[in-house]
Design an enzyme around this catalytic site. Sequence first.
Site, PDB file in Angstrom:
ATOM      1  N   SER A 275       0.865  -1.200   0.000  1.00 62.02           N
ATOM      2  CA  SER A 275       0.000   0.000   0.000  1.00 62.02           C
ATOM      3  C   SER A 275       0.888   1.232   0.000  1.00 62.02           C
ATOM      4  O   SER A 275       1.977   1.223   0.590  1.00 62.02           O
ATOM      5  CB  SER A 275      -0.878   0.030   1.245  1.00 62.02           C
ATOM      6  OG  SER A 275      -1.526   1.296   1.336  1.00 62.02           O
TER       7      SER A 275
ATOM      8  N   TYR B 186      -1.411  -0.343  10.170  1.00 57.34           N
ATOM      9  CA  TYR B 186      -1.596  -0.853   8.801  1.00 57.34           C
ATOM     10  C   TYR B 186      -0.404  -0.462   7.930  1.00 57.34           C
ATOM     11  O   TYR B 186       0.173  -1.291   7.224  1.00 57.34           O
ATOM     12  CB  TYR B 186      -2.898  -0.279   8.241  1.00 57.34           C
ATOM     13  CG  TYR B 186      -3.148  -0.547   6.767  1.00 57.34           C
ATOM     14  CD1 TYR B 186      -3.684  -1.759   6.354  1.00 57.34           C
ATOM     15  CD2 TYR B 186      -2.857   0.417   5.810  1.00 57.34           C
ATOM     16  CE1 TYR B 186      -3.927  -1.998   5.007  1.00 57.34           C
ATOM     17  CE2 TYR B 186      -3.095   0.191   4.464  1.00 57.34           C
ATOM     18  CZ  TYR B 186      -3.631  -1.019   4.067  1.00 57.34           C
ATOM     19  OH  TYR B 186      -3.869  -1.251   2.735  1.00 57.34           O
TER      20      TYR B 186
HETATM   21  P1  NAP Z   1     -11.521  -5.594   0.579  1.00 58.95           P
HETATM   22  O1  NAP Z   1     -12.443  -5.126  -0.467  1.00 58.95           O
HETATM   23  O2  NAP Z   1     -11.787  -5.229   2.011  1.00 58.95           O
HETATM   24  O3  NAP Z   1     -11.388  -7.190   0.461  1.00 58.95           O
HETATM   25  C1  NAP Z   1     -10.605  -7.874   1.387  1.00 58.95           C
HETATM   26  C2  NAP Z   1     -10.560  -9.341   1.052  1.00 58.95           C
HETATM   27  O4  NAP Z   1      -9.677  -9.977   1.971  1.00 58.95           O
HETATM   28  C3  NAP Z   1     -11.901 -10.030   1.154  1.00 58.95           C
HETATM   29  O5  NAP Z   1     -11.951 -11.026   0.161  1.00 58.95           O
HETATM   30  C4  NAP Z   1     -11.838 -10.677   2.548  1.00 58.95           C
HETATM   31  O6  NAP Z   1     -12.616 -11.877   2.646  1.00 58.95           O
HETATM   32  C5  NAP Z   1     -10.368 -11.043   2.615  1.00 58.95           C
HETATM   33  N1  NAP Z   1      -9.870 -11.178   3.985  1.00 58.95           N
HETATM   34  C6  NAP Z   1      -9.933 -10.267   4.988  1.00 58.95           C
HETATM   35  N2  NAP Z   1      -9.361 -10.769   6.097  1.00 58.95           N
HETATM   36  C7  NAP Z   1      -8.936 -12.005   5.774  1.00 58.95           C
HETATM   37  C8  NAP Z   1      -8.275 -13.039   6.496  1.00 58.95           C
HETATM   38  N3  NAP Z   1      -7.938 -12.886   7.785  1.00 58.95           N
HETATM   39  N4  NAP Z   1      -8.015 -14.197   5.846  1.00 58.95           N
HETATM   40  C9  NAP Z   1      -8.357 -14.368   4.556  1.00 58.95           C
HETATM   41  N5  NAP Z   1      -8.966 -13.439   3.817  1.00 58.95           N
HETATM   42  C10 NAP Z   1      -9.256 -12.261   4.435  1.00 58.95           C
HETATM   43  O7  NAP Z   1     -10.000  -5.112   0.293  1.00 58.95           O
HETATM   44  P2  NAP Z   1      -9.332  -4.474  -1.040  1.00 58.95           P
HETATM   45  O8  NAP Z   1      -9.533  -3.016  -0.992  1.00 58.95           O
HETATM   46  O9  NAP Z   1      -9.707  -5.258  -2.215  1.00 58.95           O
HETATM   47  O10 NAP Z   1      -7.783  -4.712  -0.686  1.00 58.95           O
HETATM   48  C11 NAP Z   1      -7.049  -5.828  -1.149  1.00 58.95           C
HETATM   49  C12 NAP Z   1      -5.596  -5.632  -0.765  1.00 58.95           C
HETATM   50  O11 NAP Z   1      -5.121  -4.393  -1.309  1.00 58.95           O
HETATM   51  C13 NAP Z   1      -5.347  -5.538   0.737  1.00 58.95           C
HETATM   52  O12 NAP Z   1      -4.133  -6.182   1.051  1.00 58.95           O
HETATM   53  C14 NAP Z   1      -5.230  -4.054   0.979  1.00 58.95           C
HETATM   54  O13 NAP Z   1      -4.457  -3.748   2.125  1.00 58.95           O
HETATM   55  C15 NAP Z   1      -4.558  -3.598  -0.291  1.00 58.95           C
HETATM   56  N6  NAP Z   1      -4.783  -2.177  -0.565  1.00 58.95           N
HETATM   57  C16 NAP Z   1      -6.031  -1.681  -0.745  1.00 58.95           C
HETATM   58  C17 NAP Z   1      -6.181  -0.323  -0.964  1.00 58.95           C
HETATM   59  C18 NAP Z   1      -7.532   0.327  -1.162  1.00 58.95           C
HETATM   60  O14 NAP Z   1      -7.631   1.571  -1.116  1.00 58.95           O
HETATM   61  N7  NAP Z   1      -8.604  -0.438  -1.382  1.00 58.95           N
HETATM   62  C19 NAP Z   1      -5.066   0.517  -0.986  1.00 58.95           C
HETATM   63  C20 NAP Z   1      -3.819  -0.025  -0.798  1.00 58.95           C
HETATM   64  C21 NAP Z   1      -3.679  -1.377  -0.590  1.00 58.95           C
HETATM   65  P3  NAP Z   1     -14.150 -11.857   3.195  1.00 58.95           P
HETATM   66  O15 NAP Z   1     -14.959 -11.235   2.083  1.00 58.95           O
HETATM   67  O16 NAP Z   1     -14.501 -13.285   3.401  1.00 58.95           O
HETATM   68  O17 NAP Z   1     -14.143 -11.035   4.427  1.00 58.95           O
END
Ligand code: NAP
Length: 268
Positions: free
Chosen positions: A163, A177
Amino acid sequence: MPATLHPASTPTHLAAAGSLLLITGGSRGIGAATARLAAQAGWHVVLGYASDAAAAEAVVAELHALGVMAWALQADVADEAAVGRLFSQVDTLCARNALVLRGLANNAGVVDRAQRLDEMSGERLRRMVAVNLLGSLYCAREAVRRMSTRHGGTGGAIVNLSSVAGRLGAPGQYVDYAATKGAIDTFTLGLAREVATEGVRVNAVRPGVIDTEIHASGGQPERAWQLAPQIPMQRPGAADEVAQAVVWLLSPAASYTTGAVLDVTGGR
Ligand code: NAP
């Protein structure tokens, strides 16, 4: 003398036949977008998820419609034993369907409410490190044990989701985080060098503010658009725009790229 090209280095965005990709956190957001794009590039896909089986199965149905094999498997990546069971299930699927695990997208991740460090509970801090950092380490370890030529594997690629918070620090929001994501960058560099001669490439994608449900899970559903004025491109990214980078890094087209941390941030 001309440089010798690796025999398998014909640039292509398509996965080799019979390649399986494991995406943790594939039930929504960036993980689900990665699954869709990967399927279009010929990957068969296992989606990991934590609790939302219905959402994961809906993505699996979309992947089937794209003509690839796909499965959803529940596993909390913070639980070392559960990760072991997840990879055992992947081994079984590979054996039954003549597939080879050639890709891992270490995508599962969590945020929490905006707080200062001096307000955060120990339980929150332990969960943050367990999911975002240890979860990625456990999964990468299992993947290397299967992909590395040192262990009899035929190679593969790992992409870690970092991130931009890892280099901005996220003060007053979630320094916990941000710290886990800074560690992901370091881990990416170290592991890439550790397995560079073993057929395994390791890279990271560092998204900026992306419009997914992760912000609502941290109690700030409007966060992505609220931050738009601070982003040079004046908008949050879409999950697809991050997935493009992940799928490229997984593909043979990225055959000489390892240890890279690629910003996908709209200039942030
Ligand atoms: P999201 O929409 O919140 O989706 C998170 C996913 O991770 C869901 O499939 C969730 O499963 C799963 N998950 C959460 N906790 C878990 C655990 N303990 N074990 C296994 N699976 C788990 O997140 P996103 O925005 O797509 O982000 C994906 C990645 O990109 C993350 O690593 C995040 O830190 C990174 N990121 C995101 C952003 C942003 O702005 N969105 C920015 C920088 C980095 P369930 O549906 O079953 O809960």
